[in-house]
Design a protein around this motif. Structure first.
Motif, PDB file in Angstrom:
ATOM      1  N   PRO A 145      59.270 -16.634 -45.945  1.00 40.16           N
ATOM      2  CA  PRO A 145      58.661 -15.397 -45.439  1.00 40.16           C
ATOM      3  C   PRO A 145      57.336 -15.029 -46.094  1.00 40.16           C
ATOM      4  CG  PRO A 145      60.696 -14.942 -46.663  1.00 40.16           C
ATOM      5  CD  PRO A 145      60.651 -16.403 -46.398  1.00 40.16           C
ATOM      6  N   GLU A 146      57.182 -15.367 -47.391  1.00 39.26           N
ATOM      7  CA  GLU A 146      55.921 -15.018 -48.055  1.00 39.26           C
ATOM      8  C   GLU A 146      54.734 -15.811 -47.517  1.00 39.26           C
ATOM      9  OE1 GLU A 146      58.328 -17.614 -51.007  1.00 39.26           O
ATOM     10  OE2 GLU A 146      58.700 -15.999 -49.551  1.00 39.26           O
ATOM     11  N   HIS A 147      54.989 -16.876 -46.760  1.00 37.80           N
ATOM     12  CA  HIS A 147      53.895 -17.600 -46.114  1.00 37.80           C
ATOM     13  C   HIS A 147      53.377 -16.833 -44.900  1.00 37.80           C
ATOM     14  CE1 HIS A 147      51.495 -21.107 -45.018  1.00 37.80           C
ATOM     15  NE2 HIS A 147      51.922 -20.970 -43.774  1.00 37.80           N
ATOM     16  N   TRP A 148      54.246 -16.043 -44.304  1.00 41.12           N
ATOM     17  CA  TRP A 148      53.900 -15.341 -43.058  1.00 41.12           C
ATOM     18  C   TRP A 148      53.582 -13.869 -43.272  1.00 41.12           C
ATOM     19  CZ3 TRP A 148      53.114 -19.260 -40.101  1.00 41.12           C
ATOM     20  CH2 TRP A 148      53.936 -20.395 -40.180  1.00 41.12           C
ATOM     21  N   SER A 149      54.028 -13.288 -44.395  1.00 42.28           N
ATOM     22  CA  SER A 149      53.810 -11.862 -44.647  1.00 42.28           C
ATOM     23  C   SER A 149      53.414 -11.630 -46.094  1.00 42.28           C
ATOM     24  CB  SER A 149      55.086 -11.069 -44.335  1.00 42.28           C
ATOM     25  OG  SER A 149      54.944  -9.710 -44.697  1.00 42.28           O
ATOM     26  N   VAL A 150      52.556 -10.633 -46.319  1.00 44.02           N
ATOM     27  CA  VAL A 150      52.104 -10.337 -47.673  1.00 44.02           C
ATOM     28  C   VAL A 150      53.010  -9.328 -48.371  1.00 44.02           C
ATOM     29  CG1 VAL A 150      49.693 -10.866 -47.181  1.00 44.02           C
ATOM     30  CG2 VAL A 150      50.524  -8.534 -46.844  1.00 44.02           C
ATOM     31  N   ASP A 151      53.796  -8.558 -47.592  1.00 44.05           N
ATOM     32  CA  ASP A 151      54.553  -7.465 -48.218  1.00 44.05           C
ATOM     33  C   ASP A 151      55.795  -7.036 -47.437  1.00 44.05           C
ATOM     34  OD1 ASP A 151      53.431  -6.277 -46.010  1.00 44.05           O
ATOM     35  OD2 ASP A 151      52.069  -4.981 -47.135  1.00 44.05           O
ATOM     36  N   CYS A 152      56.326  -7.913 -46.618  1.00 44.17           N
ATOM     37  CA  CYS A 152      57.495  -7.654 -45.756  1.00 44.17           C
ATOM     38  C   CYS A 152      57.113  -6.969 -44.444  1.00 44.17           C
ATOM     39  CB  CYS A 152      58.575  -6.811 -46.447  1.00 44.17           C
ATOM     40  SG  CYS A 152      59.270  -7.560 -47.940  1.00 44.17           S
ATOM     41  N   ILE A 153      55.915  -6.395 -44.363  1.00 41.84           N
ATOM     42  CA  ILE A 153      55.472  -5.703 -43.147  1.00 41.84           C
ATOM     43  C   ILE A 153      54.240  -6.361 -42.544  1.00 41.84           C
ATOM     44  CG2 ILE A 153      54.504  -3.544 -42.237  1.00 41.84           C
ATOM     45  CD1 ILE A 153      56.213  -2.037 -44.265  1.00 41.84           C
ATOM     46  N   HIS A 154      53.198  -6.508 -43.352  1.00 40.96           N
ATOM     47  CA  HIS A 154      51.918  -7.001 -42.845  1.00 40.96           C
ATOM     48  C   HIS A 154      51.848  -8.527 -42.897  1.00 40.96           C
ATOM     49  CE1 HIS A 154      51.181  -2.844 -44.213  1.00 40.96           C
ATOM     50  NE2 HIS A 154      50.534  -2.782 -43.062  1.00 40.96           N
ATOM     51  N   ALA A 155      51.145  -9.091 -41.933  1.00 44.18           N
ATOM     52  CA  ALA A 155      51.077 -10.547 -41.798  1.00 44.18           C
ATOM     53  C   ALA A 155      49.977 -11.153 -42.665  1.00 44.18           C
ATOM     54  CB  ALA A 155      50.836 -10.921 -40.333  1.00 44.18           C
ATOM     55  N   THR A 156      50.197 -12.389 -43.075  1.00 38.09           N
ATOM     56  CA  THR A 156      49.159 -13.200 -43.703  1.00 38.09           C
ATOM     57  C   THR A 156      48.261 -13.773 -42.606  1.00 38.09           C
ATOM     58  OG1 THR A 156      50.533 -15.178 -43.528  1.00 38.09           O
ATOM     59  CG2 THR A 156      50.714 -13.889 -45.570  1.00 38.09           C
ATOM     60  N   ASN A 157      47.264 -14.556 -42.990  1.00 38.61           N
ATOM     61  CA  ASN A 157      46.429 -15.219 -41.983  1.00 38.61           C
ATOM     62  C   ASN A 157      47.281 -16.094 -41.075  1.00 38.61           C
ATOM     63  OD1 ASN A 157      44.137 -14.045 -43.032  1.00 38.61           O
ATOM     64  ND2 ASN A 157      43.512 -15.833 -44.213  1.00 38.61           N
ATOM     65  N   GLY A 178      54.534  -5.424 -27.622  1.00 37.23           N
ATOM     66  CA  GLY A 178      54.895  -6.312 -28.722  1.00 37.23           C
ATOM     67  C   GLY A 178      56.178  -5.891 -29.409  1.00 37.23           C
ATOM     68  N   GLU A 179      56.964  -6.871 -29.783  1.00 42.57           N
ATOM     69  CA  GLU A 179      58.225  -6.646 -30.490  1.00 42.57           C
ATOM     70  C   GLU A 179      57.945  -6.382 -31.972  1.00 42.57           C
ATOM     71  OE1 GLU A 179      62.487  -8.968 -30.779  1.00 42.57           O
ATOM     72  OE2 GLU A 179      60.637 -10.157 -30.868  1.00 42.57           O
ATOM     73  N   PRO A 180      58.431  -5.253 -32.517  1.00 44.30           N
ATOM     74  CA  PRO A 180      58.225  -5.011 -33.955  1.00 44.30           C
ATOM     75  C   PRO A 180      59.024  -6.004 -34.804  1.00 44.30           C
ATOM     76  CG  PRO A 180      59.671  -3.338 -33.007  1.00 44.30           C
ATOM     77  CD  PRO A 180      59.155  -4.170 -31.859  1.00 44.30           C
ATOM     78  N   PHE A 181      58.600  -6.189 -36.047  1.00 45.63           N
ATOM     79  CA  PHE A 181      59.239  -7.176 -36.922  1.00 45.63           C
ATOM     80  C   PHE A 181      59.091  -6.783 -38.379  1.00 45.63           C
ATOM     81  CE2 PHE A 181      54.889  -8.465 -35.982  1.00 45.63           C
ATOM     82  CZ  PHE A 181      54.355  -8.661 -37.242  1.00 45.63           C
ATOM     83  N   LEU A 182      59.930  -7.362 -39.207  1.00 53.81           N
ATOM     84  CA  LEU A 182      59.876  -7.225 -40.658  1.00 53.81           C
ATOM     85  C   LEU A 182      60.252  -8.559 -41.281  1.00 53.81           C
ATOM     86  CD1 LEU A 182      61.784  -3.837 -41.159  1.00 53.81           C
ATOM     87  CD2 LEU A 182      59.389  -4.232 -41.770  1.00 53.81           C
ATOM     88  N   PHE A 183      59.910  -8.715 -42.548  1.00 51.85           N
ATOM     89  CA  PHE A 183      60.279  -9.914 -43.299  1.00 51.85           C
ATOM     90  C   PHE A 183      61.074  -9.516 -44.547  1.00 51.85           C
ATOM     91  CE2 PHE A 183      56.483 -11.015 -40.977  1.00 51.85           C
ATOM     92  CZ  PHE A 183      56.742 -12.294 -40.494  1.00 51.85           C
ATOM     93  N   ARG A 184      61.934 -10.408 -44.975  1.00 48.07           N
ATOM     94  CA  ARG A 184      62.703 -10.175 -46.204  1.00 48.07           C
ATOM     95  C   ARG A 184      62.203 -11.143 -47.267  1.00 48.07           C
ATOM     96  NH1 ARG A 184      69.345 -10.332 -46.675  1.00 48.07           N
ATOM     97  NH2 ARG A 184      69.503  -9.244 -48.689  1.00 48.07           N
ATOM     98  N   ILE A 185      61.216 -10.706 -48.023  1.00 46.09           N
ATOM     99  CA  ILE A 185      60.629 -11.547 -49.075  1.00 46.09           C
ATOM    100  C   ILE A 185      61.408 -11.331 -50.364  1.00 46.09           C
ATOM    101  CG2 ILE A 185      58.569 -12.042 -50.438  1.00 46.09           C
ATOM    102  CD1 ILE A 185      56.885 -11.060 -48.098  1.00 46.09           C
ATOM    103  N   THR A 186      62.161 -12.315 -50.769  1.00 55.27           N
ATOM    104  CA  THR A 186      62.974 -12.191 -51.988  1.00 55.27           C
ATOM    105  C   THR A 186      62.392 -12.967 -53.161  1.00 55.27           C
ATOM    106  OG1 THR A 186      64.364 -14.038 -51.236  1.00 55.27           O
ATOM    107  CG2 THR A 186      65.089 -11.808 -50.680  1.00 55.27           C
ATOM    108  N   ASN A 187      61.376 -13.771 -52.923  1.00 53.83           N
ATOM    109  CA  ASN A 187      60.729 -14.539 -53.973  1.00 53.83           C
ATOM    110  C   ASN A 187      59.534 -13.751 -54.503  1.00 53.83           C
ATOM    111  OD1 ASN A 187      59.898 -16.580 -55.702  1.00 53.83           O
ATOM    112  ND2 ASN A 187      58.783 -17.684 -54.104  1.00 53.83           N
ATOM    113  N   ASN A 188      59.702 -13.074 -55.650  1.00 47.85           N
ATOM    114  CA  ASN A 188      58.653 -12.217 -56.204  1.00 47.85           C
ATOM    115  C   ASN A 188      58.230 -11.172 -55.174  1.00 47.85           C
ATOM    116  OD1 ASN A 188      58.519 -13.617 -58.708  1.00 47.85           O
ATOM    117  ND2 ASN A 188      57.238 -15.202 -57.750  1.00 47.85           N
TER     118      ASN A 188
END
Length: 220
Positions: free
Chosen positions: A187-199, A124-134
């Motif tokens: 991004p906040e729809h897909w991740s809870v904290d820039c690392i871990h995924a939402t449902n 699996g390819e590692p990934f991150l998110f950039r959550i800038t909204n709160n």
């Protein structure tokens, strides 16, 4: 008969039950659970294990490689690793750099193939998110130092892609799938904290995994 082993860190662990007393929680709440639910419905005789551990760096995964990988009689081995080594290195100077990450990753695969020459590998390819909204507290340093984090992420992504090619493994482009997903929701729809995924994020991962594995013919 499908015999699938999932290895990795918290993204794969997802609170799985390690005691064996709660089979409903055997796969955790994430993408592995979604994949296992579908496959166990379609293939009732399948055997699926989640042996990931929350907080694992690549060296931590290797430290338990004998008992949690080599001794598991699987014919498909799926691994997702990389983000913790970035985070531990940046935050505490305790993660493997790119060179060591590649070396340990290849050692794990070499040992797996020596013990199980016919095992099919899924990386699996590692990934991150950039959550800038709160931005959640856990992700604030990621967003603040995004160029550093994303630069190291790109390095790990390329390493995993190259390893997959060199080992004739199935490569699951999670990062790319999430880039597509970001066109439809933030991004906040897909991740809870820039690392871990939402449902929803775990559903993206499960679909990507199944799509790539089925396209490669590992599952008919």
């Amino acid at each position: 008969m499908l015999k699938i082993l999932f290895q990795g860190d918290s993204l794969t662990d997802c609170g799985r039950d390690r005691t064996g007393k709660n089979p409903v929680q055997a796969y955790g709440y994430g993408y592995v659970n979604l994949i296992a639910s579908k496959l166990l419905c379609d293939y009732p005789d399948a055997l699926i294990w989640n042996r990931a551990y929350n907080g694992s760096r690549i060296a931590d995964t290797y430290s338990r490689w004998i008992e949690d990988a080599l001794n598991v009689e699987c014919n498909i081995m799926s691994i997702l690793s990389g983000v913790n080594d970035i985070g531990f290195a940046i935050r505490m100077n305790q993660g493997a750099d790119a060179k060591k990450f590649r070396k340990i990753y290849e050692m794990m695969l070499d040992e797996a193939l020596e013990k199980k020459p016919d095992v099919k590998l899924v990386l699996g390819e590692p990934f991150l998110f950039r959550i800038t909204n709160n931005t959640p507290e856990l992700g604030r340093d990621i967003v603040a130092d995004w160029d550093v984090w994303s630069g190291q992420l790109d390095e790990r992504r390329e390493i995993v892609r190259e390893i997959a090619k060199n080992y004739n493994a199935v490569f699951v482009p999670y990062y790319e799938r999430f880039q597509d997903a970001l066109k439809t929701a933030p991004p906040e729809h897909w991740s809870v904290d820039c690392i871990h995924a939402t449902n929803a994020g775990h559903e993206i991962m499960a679909r990507a995994w199944l799509d790539c594995v089925q396209t490669a013919g590992l599952i008919k």
